[in-house]
Design a protein around this motif. Structure first.
Motif, PDB file in Angstrom:
ATOM      1  N   VAL A  39       0.939  -1.285  -0.043  1.00 34.61           N
ATOM      2  CA  VAL A  39       0.094   0.027   0.012  1.00 34.61           C
ATOM      3  C   VAL A  39       0.917   1.156   0.071  1.00 34.61           C
ATOM      4  O   VAL A  39       0.631   2.132  -0.785  1.00 34.61           O
ATOM      5  N   GLY A  40       1.797   1.331   0.863  1.00 37.95           N
ATOM      6  CA  GLY A  40       2.772   2.501   0.945  1.00 37.95           C
ATOM      7  C   GLY A  40       3.448   2.663  -0.346  1.00 37.95           C
ATOM      8  O   GLY A  40       3.572   3.578  -0.882  1.00 37.95           O
ATOM      9  N   GLY A  41       3.951   1.451  -1.011  1.00 42.19           N
ATOM     10  CA  GLY A  41       4.638   1.725  -2.305  1.00 42.19           C
ATOM     11  C   GLY A  41       3.616   2.163  -3.428  1.00 42.19           C
ATOM     12  O   GLY A  41       3.961   3.095  -4.169  1.00 42.19           O
ATOM     13  N   CYS A  42       2.346   1.842  -3.365  1.00 42.43           N
ATOM     14  CA  CYS A  42       1.444   2.275  -4.313  1.00 42.43           C
ATOM     15  C   CYS A  42       1.158   3.512  -4.378  1.00 42.43           C
ATOM     16  O   CYS A  42       1.106   4.340  -4.958  1.00 42.43           O
ATOM     17  N   ILE A  43       1.181   4.018  -2.845  1.00 40.09           N
ATOM     18  CA  ILE A  43       0.875   5.719  -2.815  1.00 40.09           C
ATOM     19  C   ILE A  43       1.982   6.522  -3.278  1.00 40.09           C
ATOM     20  O   ILE A  43       1.690   7.344  -3.856  1.00 40.09           O
ATOM     21  N   VAL A  44       3.176   6.039  -2.741  1.00 37.07           N
ATOM     22  CA  VAL A  44       4.345   6.800  -3.340  1.00 37.07           C
ATOM     23  C   VAL A  44       4.521   6.775  -4.854  1.00 37.07           C
ATOM     24  O   VAL A  44       4.815   8.018  -5.212  1.00 37.07           O
ATOM     25  N   LEU A  45       4.155   5.697  -5.275  1.00 38.83           N
ATOM     26  CA  LEU A  45       4.226   5.561  -6.836  1.00 38.83           C
ATOM     27  C   LEU A  45       3.190   6.593  -7.306  1.00 38.83           C
ATOM     28  O   LEU A  45       3.587   7.226  -8.394  1.00 38.83           O
ATOM     29  N   VAL A  46       1.806   6.379  -6.921  1.00 36.36           N
ATOM     30  CA  VAL A  46       1.001   7.362  -7.453  1.00 36.36           C
ATOM     31  C   VAL A  46       1.236   8.638  -7.534  1.00 36.36           C
ATOM     32  O   VAL A  46       1.062   9.462  -8.214  1.00 36.36           O
ATOM     33  N   ILE A  47       1.739   9.183  -6.270  1.00 38.41           N
ATOM     34  CA  ILE A  47       2.230  10.426  -6.173  1.00 38.41           C
ATOM     35  C   ILE A  47       3.242  11.108  -6.985  1.00 38.41           C
ATOM     36  O   ILE A  47       3.080  12.155  -7.597  1.00 38.41           O
ATOM     37  N   GLY A  48       4.213  10.052  -7.336  1.00 42.75           N
ATOM     38  CA  GLY A  48       5.385  10.433  -8.262  1.00 42.75           C
ATOM     39  C   GLY A  48       4.635  10.620  -9.652  1.00 42.75           C
ATOM     40  O   GLY A  48       4.978  11.486 -10.338  1.00 42.75           O
ATOM     41  N   VAL A  49       3.647   9.556 -10.061  1.00 42.45           N
ATOM     42  CA  VAL A  49       3.070   9.770 -11.216  1.00 42.45           C
ATOM     43  C   VAL A  49       2.303  10.971 -11.418  1.00 42.45           C
ATOM     44  O   VAL A  49       2.333  11.701 -12.497  1.00 42.45           O
ATOM     45  N   VAL A  50       1.473  11.250 -10.590  1.00 42.22           N
ATOM     46  CA  VAL A  50       0.689  12.404 -10.600  1.00 42.22           C
ATOM     47  C   VAL A  50       1.596  13.812 -10.614  1.00 42.22           C
ATOM     48  O   VAL A  50       1.179  14.662 -11.206  1.00 42.22           O
ATOM     49  N   LEU A  51       2.748  13.850  -9.731  1.00 42.70           N
ATOM     50  CA  LEU A  51       3.598  14.989 -10.168  1.00 42.70           C
ATOM     51  C   LEU A  51       4.025  15.005 -11.668  1.00 42.70           C
ATOM     52  O   LEU A  51       4.346  15.990 -12.030  1.00 42.70           O
ATOM     53  N   LEU A  52       4.590  13.943 -12.053  1.00 43.72           N
ATOM     54  CA  LEU A  52       5.024  13.937 -13.344  1.00 43.72           C
ATOM     55  C   LEU A  52       3.971  14.520 -14.592  1.00 43.72           C
ATOM     56  O   LEU A  52       4.111  15.212 -15.116  1.00 43.72           O
ATOM     57  N   ILE A  53       2.689  14.065 -14.294  1.00 46.26           N
ATOM     58  CA  ILE A  53       1.577  14.381 -15.231  1.00 46.26           C
ATOM     59  C   ILE A  53       1.369  15.863 -15.001  1.00 46.26           C
ATOM     60  O   ILE A  53       1.282  16.580 -16.016  1.00 46.26           O
TER      61      ILE A  53
END
Length: 66
Positions: A39-53
């Motif tokens: 869950v933690g990895g998914c959250i950090v990954l999603v935050i990074g992708v959202v920042l890139l977008i």
């Protein structure tokens, strides 16, 4: 002005680092069967992708207004 011109680069680097760290946490959680790491990895990954977008959208919006 100088702070504003380097800000997209800093945002991009932070986003890429978050994506890499998120993926590593996600992979580690998968490997060792830890749901909290997944869950933690998914959250950090999603935050990074959202920042890139957001960085790409902001850049494209600036290109059209110039």
């Amino acid at each position: 002005m100088a702070m504003n011109s380097s800000s997209p680069l800093i945002n991009k680097v932070i986003a890429i680092v978050l994506v890499v760290i998120g993926f590593l946490i996600l992979a580690s959680g998968y490997r060792y069967g830890s749901p909290s790491s997944l869950v933690g990895g998914c959250i950090v990954l999603v935050i990074g992708v959202v920042l890139l977008i957001a960085t790409v959208i902001r850049r494209n919006r600036q290109d059209h207004t110039s």
